[in-house]
Design a protein around this motif. Structure first.
Motif, mmCIF file in Angstrom:
data_model
loop_
_atom_site.group_PDB
_atom_site.id
_atom_site.type_symbol
_atom_site.label_atom_id
_atom_site.label_comp_id
_atom_site.label_asym_id
_atom_site.label_seq_id
_atom_site.Cartn_x
_atom_site.Cartn_y
_atom_site.Cartn_z
ATOM 1 N N ARG A 104 -4.052 2.019 -8.424
ATOM 2 C CA ARG A 104 -5.293 2.227 -7.656
ATOM 3 C C ARG A 104 -6.415 1.355 -8.195
ATOM 4 N N GLU A 105 -6.535 1.301 -9.527
ATOM 5 C CA GLU A 105 -7.631 0.526 -10.118
ATOM 6 C C GLU A 105 -7.456 -0.965 -9.892
ATOM 7 N N ASP A 108 -8.297 -1.746 -6.339
ATOM 8 C CA ASP A 108 -9.748 -1.655 -6.142
ATOM 9 C C ASP A 108 -10.449 -2.925 -6.633
ATOM 10 N N PRO A 113 -9.865 -1.053 -1.672
ATOM 11 C CA PRO A 113 -10.198 0.298 -2.132
ATOM 12 C C PRO A 113 -9.308 1.358 -1.479
ATOM 13 N N ARG A 114 -9.238 2.512 -2.134
ATOM 14 C CA ARG A 114 -8.519 3.684 -1.599
ATOM 15 C C ARG A 114 -7.030 3.411 -1.386
ATOM 16 N N GLU A 116 -3.408 4.199 -1.977
ATOM 17 C CA GLU A 116 -2.666 5.381 -2.427
ATOM 18 C C GLU A 116 -1.178 5.106 -2.285
ATOM 19 N N ALA A 144 -1.739 -1.773 3.822
ATOM 20 C CA ALA A 144 -1.933 -1.554 2.383
ATOM 21 C C ALA A 144 -1.398 -2.763 1.616
ATOM 22 N N LYS A 214 2.535 1.276 -0.272
ATOM 23 C CA LYS A 214 2.460 2.412 0.631
ATOM 24 C C LYS A 214 3.533 2.183 1.677
#
Length: 216
Positions: A104-105, A108, A113-114, A116, A144, A214
């Motif tokens: 995630r980091e 980002d 961002p976001r 998952e 994604a 994802k």
DNA sequence: AAGTTACG
DNA sequence: ACGA
């Protein structure tokens, strides 16, 4: 930590005209290595690394396993994501939080961002192992990005175009590097040249790669 | 072919 | 090139 924009257009004076694309985050995973290695062992204890067979009937030189709700698999019938390990019939091990947080980091930082991820493919390369040029296109959600973490021995990453025959850029990936690509670069062909045996001080004669996606 | 081999 |  340095970041490199892999496909910015130097002839364009405009900043980020295309949105996020492809980045190399050099050394990004290093602060977490002490937590990552035990997390990998917990996964491989429950779902051992194994050599899968491609639709053409060839055994991959890379050994792989998965964690997360979906895992990438291949056999003579094709590529797919599965909720269970075909070797045991059991669900893949849960994705350790330290892995999910790292993915995630990194996403980002690269401008996605976001993120998952629900799938983490773990690849182990021994000397001589390779991954020929391919696209990641079995995921349901191509919006994604892909987040790819390198640990252990260095490898030459091939980052090509949208046709297999397009000339690929070569980029050396080192222990702790994270490559992130998405948006217009999401379906670029990519691969890894056969690994040289240059033992790593901690991991020895192997390279471990995690690829977060994802998929569902 | 997320792969391998043969040929110039 | 082959042939998936």
């Amino acid at each position: 930590m340095q970041t490199f924009d892999l496909f910015s257009d130097p002839t364009s004076g405009q900043p980020e005209p295309m949105g996020p694309r492809a980045f190399l985050l050099r050394g990004f995973a290093l602060p977490r290595v002490d937590e990552l290695l035990p997390a990998i062992s917990r996964v491989t204890d429950a779902a051992p690394l194994r050599h899968m067979v491609t639709p053409g009937g060839f055994t991959m030189s890379v050994a792989l396993t998965n964690c997360g709700t979906l895992g990438w698999t291949t056999d003579r019938h094709g590529y797919r994501y599965s909720r269970t390990d075909p070797a045991t019939g059991l669900p893949w091990p849960a994705m350790p939080e330290v892995l999910a947080a790292l993915a995630r980091e990194a996403a980002d930082v690269a401008g996605f961002p976001r993120f998952e991820p629900d799938a983490c493919l773990i690849n182990r390369y021994l000397p001589g192992a390779r991954m020929s040029l391919h696209q990641d296109k079995n995921e349901r959600d191509l919006d994604a990005p892909i987040v790819s973490v390198s640990l252990g021995m260095p490898a030459v990453f091939l980052f090509g175009g949208h046709r297999r025959s397009d000339k690929a850029a070569r980029l050396e990936l080192h222990h702790g590097d994270i490559a992130v690509w998405g948006g217009p670069d999401r379906l670029r062909y990519h691969g890894i040249l056969p690994l040289a045996d240059v033992p790593h001080p901690v991991l020895g004669s192997q390279r471990i790669n995690f690829t977060f996606r994802k998929a569902g």
